[in-house]
Design a protein around this motif. Sequence first.
Motif, PDB file in Angstrom:
ATOM      1  N   ILE A  17       0.762  -1.167   0.067  1.00 55.48           N
ATOM      2  CA  ILE A  17      -0.020   0.048   0.054  1.00 55.48           C
ATOM      3  C   ILE A  17       0.840   0.980   0.183  1.00 55.48           C
ATOM      4  O   ILE A  17       0.768   2.329  -0.627  1.00 55.48           O
ATOM      5  N   LEU A  18       2.075   1.137   0.903  1.00 56.42           N
ATOM      6  CA  LEU A  18       2.884   2.393   0.708  1.00 56.42           C
ATOM      7  C   LEU A  18       3.492   2.533  -0.587  1.00 56.42           C
ATOM      8  O   LEU A  18       3.855   3.712  -0.887  1.00 56.42           O
ATOM      9  N   GLY A  19       3.902   1.435  -1.328  1.00 55.51           N
ATOM     10  CA  GLY A  19       4.525   1.578  -2.383  1.00 55.51           C
ATOM     11  C   GLY A  19       3.587   2.316  -3.703  1.00 55.51           C
ATOM     12  O   GLY A  19       3.989   2.930  -4.382  1.00 55.51           O
ATOM     13  N   ILE A  20       2.232   2.142  -3.358  1.00 50.96           N
ATOM     14  CA  ILE A  20       1.313   2.799  -4.157  1.00 50.96           C
ATOM     15  C   ILE A  20       0.950   4.152  -3.860  1.00 50.96           C
ATOM     16  O   ILE A  20       0.924   5.030  -4.824  1.00 50.96           O
ATOM     17  N   THR A  21       1.069   4.495  -2.552  1.00 49.57           N
ATOM     18  CA  THR A  21       0.556   5.914  -2.183  1.00 49.57           C
ATOM     19  C   THR A  21       1.975   6.733  -1.911  1.00 49.57           C
ATOM     20  O   THR A  21       1.834   8.030  -1.511  1.00 49.57           O
ATOM     21  N   ASN A  22       3.282   6.223  -1.849  1.00 51.30           N
ATOM     22  CA  ASN A  22       4.420   6.888  -1.490  1.00 51.30           C
ATOM     23  C   ASN A  22       4.585   8.433  -2.364  1.00 51.30           C
ATOM     24  O   ASN A  22       4.952   9.406  -2.024  1.00 51.30           O
ATOM     25  N   GLU A  23       4.386   8.167  -3.565  1.00 51.70           N
ATOM     26  CA  GLU A  23       4.707   9.204  -4.660  1.00 51.70           C
ATOM     27  C   GLU A  23       3.652  10.158  -4.341  1.00 51.70           C
ATOM     28  O   GLU A  23       4.164  11.540  -4.418  1.00 51.70           O
ATOM     29  N   LEU A  24       2.247   9.958  -4.185  1.00 53.64           N
ATOM     30  CA  LEU A  24       1.331  10.866  -3.992  1.00 53.64           C
ATOM     31  C   LEU A  24       1.784  11.858  -2.530  1.00 53.64           C
ATOM     32  O   LEU A  24       1.644  12.841  -2.482  1.00 53.64           O
ATOM     33  N   SER A  25       2.096  11.060  -1.703  1.00 57.45           N
ATOM     34  CA  SER A  25       2.360  11.574  -0.344  1.00 57.45           C
ATOM     35  C   SER A  25       3.705  12.320  -0.301  1.00 57.45           C
ATOM     36  O   SER A  25       3.482  13.594   0.232  1.00 57.45           O
ATOM     37  N   GLN A  26       4.515  12.234  -1.351  1.00 56.25           N
ATOM     38  CA  GLN A  26       5.857  13.147  -1.320  1.00 56.25           C
ATOM     39  C   GLN A  26       5.298  14.435  -2.214  1.00 56.25           C
ATOM     40  O   GLN A  26       5.751  15.452  -1.670  1.00 56.25           O
ATOM     41  N   VAL A  27       4.411  14.253  -3.025  1.00 54.43           N
ATOM     42  CA  VAL A  27       3.952  15.430  -3.745  1.00 54.43           C
ATOM     43  C   VAL A  27       3.264  16.331  -3.104  1.00 54.43           C
ATOM     44  O   VAL A  27       3.387  17.730  -2.975  1.00 54.43           O
ATOM     45  N   LEU A  28       2.393  15.722  -2.218  1.00 52.98           N
ATOM     46  CA  LEU A  28       1.409  16.481  -1.176  1.00 52.98           C
ATOM     47  C   LEU A  28       2.160  17.355  -0.056  1.00 52.98           C
ATOM     48  O   LEU A  28       1.784  18.236   0.481  1.00 52.98           O
ATOM     49  N   GLN A  29       3.483  16.856   0.226  1.00 48.25           N
ATOM     50  CA  GLN A  29       4.189  17.279   1.443  1.00 48.25           C
ATOM     51  C   GLN A  29       4.981  18.632   0.959  1.00 48.25           C
ATOM     52  O   GLN A  29       5.836  19.099   1.665  1.00 48.25           O
ATOM     53  N   GLU A  30       5.243  18.605  -0.365  1.00 47.62           N
ATOM     54  CA  GLU A  30       6.067  19.557  -1.149  1.00 47.62           C
ATOM     55  C   GLU A  30       5.442  20.952  -0.824  1.00 47.62           C
ATOM     56  O   GLU A  30       4.179  21.321  -0.614  1.00 47.62           O
ATOM     57  N   GLY A  31       6.208  22.017  -0.697  1.00 48.95           N
ATOM     58  CA  GLY A  31       5.615  23.398  -0.279  1.00 48.95           C
ATOM     59  C   GLY A  31       5.150  24.207  -1.293  1.00 48.95           C
ATOM     60  O   GLY A  31       3.956  24.600  -1.360  1.00 48.95           O
ATOM     61  N   ASP A  32       5.876  23.890  -2.538  1.00 52.50           N
ATOM     62  CA  ASP A  32       5.172  24.505  -3.858  1.00 52.50           C
ATOM     63  C   ASP A  32       4.736  23.431  -4.610  1.00 52.50           C
ATOM     64  O   ASP A  32       5.215  22.650  -5.423  1.00 52.50           O
ATOM     65  N   GLN A  33       3.347  23.087  -4.362  1.00 51.71           N
ATOM     66  CA  GLN A  33       2.781  22.056  -5.040  1.00 51.71           C
ATOM     67  C   GLN A  33       2.128  22.211  -6.428  1.00 51.71           C
ATOM     68  O   GLN A  33       1.913  23.398  -6.592  1.00 51.71           O
ATOM     69  N   ASP A  34       2.780  21.363  -7.173  1.00 49.98           N
ATOM     70  CA  ASP A  34       2.028  21.330  -8.480  1.00 49.98           C
ATOM     71  C   ASP A  34       0.437  20.473  -8.575  1.00 49.98           C
ATOM     72  O   ASP A  34       0.484  19.533  -8.251  1.00 49.98           O
ATOM     73  N   ILE A  35      -0.686  21.557  -8.551  1.00 49.92           N
ATOM     74  CA  ILE A  35      -1.972  20.787  -8.375  1.00 49.92           C
ATOM     75  C   ILE A  35      -2.180  19.925  -9.260  1.00 49.92           C
ATOM     76  O   ILE A  35      -2.774  19.002  -8.910  1.00 49.92           O
ATOM     77  N   VAL A  36      -1.949  20.212 -10.750  1.00 51.57           N
ATOM     78  CA  VAL A  36      -2.212  19.322 -11.646  1.00 51.57           C
ATOM     79  C   VAL A  36      -1.512  18.253 -11.391  1.00 51.57           C
ATOM     80  O   VAL A  36      -2.276  16.893 -11.452  1.00 51.57           O
ATOM     81  N   THR A  37      -0.567  18.029 -11.203  1.00 50.88           N
ATOM     82  CA  THR A  37       0.342  16.761 -11.094  1.00 50.88           C
ATOM     83  C   THR A  37      -0.164  15.998  -9.912  1.00 50.88           C
ATOM     84  O   THR A  37      -0.381  14.758  -9.657  1.00 50.88           O
TER      85      THR A  37
END
Length: 267
Positions: A17-37
């Motif tokens: 499960i973490l293998g699936i959600t890891n990339e999404l978690s990393q993007v959501l933690q970024e300060g300058d988020q790319d909403i589309v991505t």
Amino acid sequence: MVQTYDFVFSFHLVKNILGITNELSQVLQEGDQDIVTAMDLVKICKKQLQMMRDYGRDSLVEEVSNFCMEFNIDVLDMNHMYCPQGKSRRKAPKLTNFHYFHVDFFNTVIDLQLQEINSHFNEANIELLLCLACFSPANSFSSFDKGKLTRLAQLYPCDFSTMDLKFSELKEMVDLSKKLVETKKDKVYPLVYLLIKLALTLQVATTSVERALSAMNIVNNQMRNKIGDQWLNDSLTVYLVNDVFNAIDNEPIIHPFQNMKSPLRQL
């Protein structure tokens, strides 16, 4: 507890499960988020979790069984009755190992993950965030989308009237100026309307000046380099609007001069 089938099954389930959600978690933690991505990753994450729930159970069981055999951990018979660690069989719920691990455990954990993601990113929230992404100045406003901005206005009917949305259908600046006058908004936003008028007249004025300069080089040539300003202006007028003068019949203009008596004849 570590060397039990329960722990190994839990460990591999969480790992996948973490293998699936890891990339999404990393993007959501970024300060300058790319909403589309981020929204694309949300959709991918949901799809992969659902596919794991529907088709990933057998592969997980095989993965767990191989791990247990490699490290000499007892593999449970899925047809036997399930017995929780530290509890007697008499007090344990009447469930088979298959039902517990495949239904109560596997499906429940994945459903909780999907429920958590859906609670934060349902279809309405995703659409709203994608519309808001059009305002992002990143990459020279590469995410700008007129259609999504119109959709954003439609999501707030109390703030944007039907009249306001009609402006989204306009394609050219001329249409915008006409619509402002029709809706009396040229009086509400006089400075905006003035800028639009200047932008429209600038194109015409610039083109006219360029044509006049080009025509001047033809009219005011070496043979006519001493003509006066008035004659030059008259000649340029005839040259620049020749389509108008070509439509005029020459005879009514020539006739009065033909009837005039020459001063030499009077002498």
